[in-house]
Scaffold this active site. Structure first.
Site, short mmCIF file in Angstrom:
data_model
loop_
_atom_site.label_atom_id
_atom_site.label_comp_id
_atom_site.label_asym_id
_atom_site.label_seq_id
_atom_site.Cartn_x
_atom_site.Cartn_y
_atom_site.Cartn_z
N CYS A 1 0.87 -1.18 0.00
CA CYS A 1 0.00 0.00 0.00
C CYS A 1 0.91 1.23 0.00
O CYS A 1 2.11 1.10 -0.28
CB CYS A 1 -0.97 -0.02 1.18
SG CYS A 1 -0.23 0.17 2.82
N ARG B 1 -3.26 -0.72 5.33
CA ARG B 1 -3.81 -1.82 4.54
C ARG B 1 -2.86 -3.00 4.39
O ARG B 1 -3.26 -4.15 4.62
CB ARG B 1 -4.22 -1.30 3.15
CG ARG B 1 -5.33 -0.27 3.22
CD ARG B 1 -5.55 0.41 1.89
NE ARG B 1 -4.42 1.30 1.57
CZ ARG B 1 -4.30 1.96 0.43
NH1 ARG B 1 -5.20 1.81 -0.53
NH2 ARG B 1 -3.27 2.76 0.22
N ASP C 1 -7.88 3.75 1.16
CA ASP C 1 -6.95 4.06 2.25
C ASP C 1 -7.76 4.61 3.42
O ASP C 1 -8.38 5.66 3.31
CB ASP C 1 -5.93 5.09 1.76
CG ASP C 1 -4.79 5.30 2.75
OD1 ASP C 1 -4.95 4.93 3.94
OD2 ASP C 1 -3.75 5.82 2.33
#
Length: 160
Positions: free
Chosen positions: A9, A15, A127
Site C-alpha cells: 500500500c 492496509r 486508504d
C-alpha cells in the site's frame, strides 16, 4: 513449494500490514500456513520502521489480529524475493509497476480486487488513514475477503 506474497500500500501502516496478518491467520485456520510466506511494504518510505497506524492496530485487534510489522519501502529486490506482489489500489499498482525490473517481474503484480468475492463493487481497497472507524472496518472486511480469495488461488491455481 511455498508461495511468497508481498502486500503493498502507500505507507505500509494500514492496509498492507493488515493484509499480511489476515492472510497469515487465514492460512493457519485453514491448515495451509505451510503454503505461503507473507510480508508487506509501502511505495512511500516516510513511515519506515513504524508500527502500523494505532487505529488500524485497534480495529484489527478487535478481530483477533495483532499487527506487529514494522513499515518498510518496497525495493527492486522484492521482485526476486516474492512470487506475488498484491497492491491495494491503482496508484500503488502504477508505482510498483514502474519499479519492476522486467516485464516478467511485472507479471507478479496483482490488484487485491482480483481476489474479492463479496466486494465486487469495489475496484480498489480504500486508504482508511483519513477516514473514521467505519473506514478501518470496511478495509478489514475487504482484506478478509481478498485474503480468502488469495488462499483459494494458491490452492487452486488452475481455476483462475
Amino acid at each position: 513449494m511455498k508461495k511468497r506474497i508481498l502486500f503493498v500500500c502507500l505507507g505500509n501502516i494500514c492496509r498492507s500490514p493488515a493484509a499480511e496478518e489476515i492472510l497469515r491467520q487465514t492460512a493457519r485456520r485453514n491448515g495451509a500456513e505451510e503454503l505461503l510466506t507473507v510480508d508487506s511494504a509501502g511505495t512511500y518510505g516516510g513511515h519506515a520502521g513504524d508500527l502500523p497506524d494505532a487505529r488500524m492496530r485497534s480495529a484489527a485487534a478487535r478481530r483477533g489480529y495483532m499487527l506487529t510489522h514494522r513499515a518498510r519501502r518496497i525495493t527492486e529486490a522484492d521482485f526476486e524475493r516474492f512470487d506475488m506482489i498484491v497492491v491495494m489500489d491503482d496508484m500503488n499498482y502504477e508505482a510498483v509497476h514502474r519499479l519492476a525490473p522486467s516485464r516478467r517481474n511485472a507479471e507478479k503484480i496483482f490488484r487485491m480486487r482480483e481476489f474479492f468475492s463479496r466486494h465486487p463493487q469495489w475496484s480498489y481497497v480504500p486508504d482508511p488513514y483519513y477516514e473514521g472507524h467505519e473506514g478501518f472496518e470496511l478495509v478489514l472486511d475487504m482484506l478478509e475477503d481478498g485474503c480468502e480469495g488469495i488462499l483459494d488461488y494458491i490452492r487452486n491455481p488452475d481455476r483462475s
